[in-house]
Design an enzyme around this catalytic site. Structure first.
Site, PDB file in Angstrom:
ATOM      1  N   TYR A 123      37.522 -21.847  40.533  1.00  8.38           N
ATOM      2  CA  TYR A 123      37.968 -22.168  41.880  1.00  8.38           C
ATOM      3  C   TYR A 123      37.993 -23.676  42.120  1.00  8.38           C
ATOM      4  CZ  TYR A 123      37.358 -17.205  43.046  1.00  8.38           C
ATOM      5  OH  TYR A 123      37.451 -15.837  43.081  1.00  8.38           O
ATOM      6  N   LYS A 171      29.127 -15.423  30.089  1.00 10.77           N
ATOM      7  CA  LYS A 171      29.984 -14.954  28.988  1.00 10.77           C
ATOM      8  C   LYS A 171      29.904 -15.968  27.843  1.00 10.77           C
ATOM      9  CE  LYS A 171      32.963 -11.886  27.385  1.00 10.77           C
ATOM     10  NZ  LYS A 171      32.531 -10.521  27.025  1.00 10.77           N
ATOM     11  N   ASP A 204      30.013  -8.463  31.108  1.00  5.68           N
ATOM     12  CA  ASP A 204      30.500  -7.090  31.036  1.00  5.68           C
ATOM     13  C   ASP A 204      29.340  -6.097  30.975  1.00  5.68           C
ATOM     14  OD1 ASP A 204      30.364  -8.661  28.741  1.00  5.68           O
ATOM     15  OD2 ASP A 204      31.639  -7.364  27.551  1.00  5.68           O
ATOM     16  N   ASP A 228      31.972 -14.056  42.511  1.00  6.29           N
ATOM     17  CA  ASP A 228      32.899 -13.461  43.466  1.00  6.29           C
ATOM     18  C   ASP A 228      33.026 -11.962  43.203  1.00  6.29           C
ATOM     19  OD1 ASP A 228      34.741 -13.160  45.462  1.00  6.29           O
ATOM     20  OD2 ASP A 228      36.297 -14.393  44.554  1.00  6.29           O
TER      21      ASP A 228
END
Length: 332
Positions: A123, A171, A204, A228
């Site tokens: 963002y 990640k 995940d 988010d």
């Protein structure tokens, strides 16, 4: 007396804002509201999405309560919310999610708080379009300072509120540099707060764990986009966006907000549920040190939620926005 900037917002914003201010008045909360506005309504009236008068009010009062805001499509900022977060370095997006008696969900025993880095990541607005090659690049910028600030904030919150564990969602197996930067920042914070257990999970796996056994989590910290997604996932575990609070916090300013949309399709019909904004306002009271007032309103809200008939339609009841607020007031 606390002077607080009040931003009613668009759509159902004015209705749920009135419900909250009525409840605060009945509870005799020592707040003086300084009303300003932003978004579609303000744009239609004055041609300004973020009026200078609002910015001056925020800079003076340092605390605000904000209803849902609509950013006009194709005009002005990418997002008014993102603009405010970046302008005032509101780097902490804090989203508690807790199961509430009376609100039917698939889960029990959930009581977690998510810390989302609020100014960087995908963002950041660092996007490039190469028309010749047909390539769009969106850069997820993560800085050492930004990682350290959000990780330390999560650990400091855990200590202050008697929490036991902080979980980092990342990640780093694929996004190695940014992911490792966050892991290192959290390890650094864990050395400062050794009483808090630290663990990290790949994003995940984190999503799977959250829907499988969410009660295992306490405080979660992560980057902007992951946060988010996870914050809305966590809201879904406890009843949805209409019942959870949200705050955007910097080192010297805090904006508390309803995290749901402006719902223009039901605006003015008295159907809106003010719980999310009220819970955000309760968070604001704790931030201001008004703990007794916050607890009193929270108890009245929870006692009202136990009686479905007194709730709005989205919670299975038949009450209007104002009737729901009056039920809370009656229980103060």
């Amino acid at each position: 007396m606390h002077v607080v900037t009040l931003i009613p917002g668009d759509g159902i914003g004015p209705e749920i804002t009135k419900a909250v201010t009525d409840i605060f008045a009945a509870a005799q909360v020592p707040i003086q509201w300084e009303e300003q506005n932003a978004g579609q309504t303000t744009f239609d009236q004055s041609g300004e999405l973020l009026p200078t008068s609002l910015l001056k009010s925020l800079e003076k009062n340092k605390v605000a309560l904000k209803g849902p805001i609509t950013t006009p499509v194709g005009k002005g900022f990418r997002s008014i919310n993102v603009t405010l977060r970046q302008k005032y370095d509101l780097y902490q997006n804090v989203r508690p999610s807790k199961t509430t008696p009376g609100i039917k969900t698939r889960y029990e025993g959930i009581d977690l708080v998510l810390f989302r880095e609020n100014t960087e990541g995908l963002y950041s607005g660092l996007e490039m379009w190469d028309e010749r090659l047909g390539i769009a690049d969106s850069i997820a910028r993560v800085t050492v300072e930004g990682a350290r600030k959000i990780c330390r904030a999560a650990f400091a919150y855990a200590v202050k509120h008697g929490r036991k564990k902080v979980t980092l969602a990342h990640k780093a197996n694929i996004i190695k540099m940014a992911g490792t930067l966050m892991i290192n920042a959290c390890k650094e914070a864990s050395l400062e707060f050794p009483q808090i257990v630290f663990e990290d999970k790949i994003i995940d796996n984190m999503c799977m764990q959250l829907v499988g056994k969410p009660e295992q989590f306490d405080v979660i910290v992560t980057t902007n986009l992951f946060g988010d997604l996870l914050s809305d996932l966590c809201a879904g575990l406890v009843g949805g966006l209409g019942v959870v609070a949200g705050a955007n916090i910097s080192d010297n300013m805090a904006i508390f907000e309803a995290v749901h949309g402006s719902a223009p399709d039901i605006a003015g019909q008295g159907k809106a549920n003010p719980t999310a904004l009220l819970r955000s306002a309760i968070m604001m009271l704790h931030h201001l040190g008004e703990h007794a007032k916050a607890d009193r309103i929270d108890t009245a809200l929870e006692n009202t939620l136990l009686n479905q008939e007194e709730c709005t339609g989205d919670l299975g009841g038949k009450a209007s926005t104002s009737e729901f607020a009056q039920s809370i007031i009656a229980k103060l």
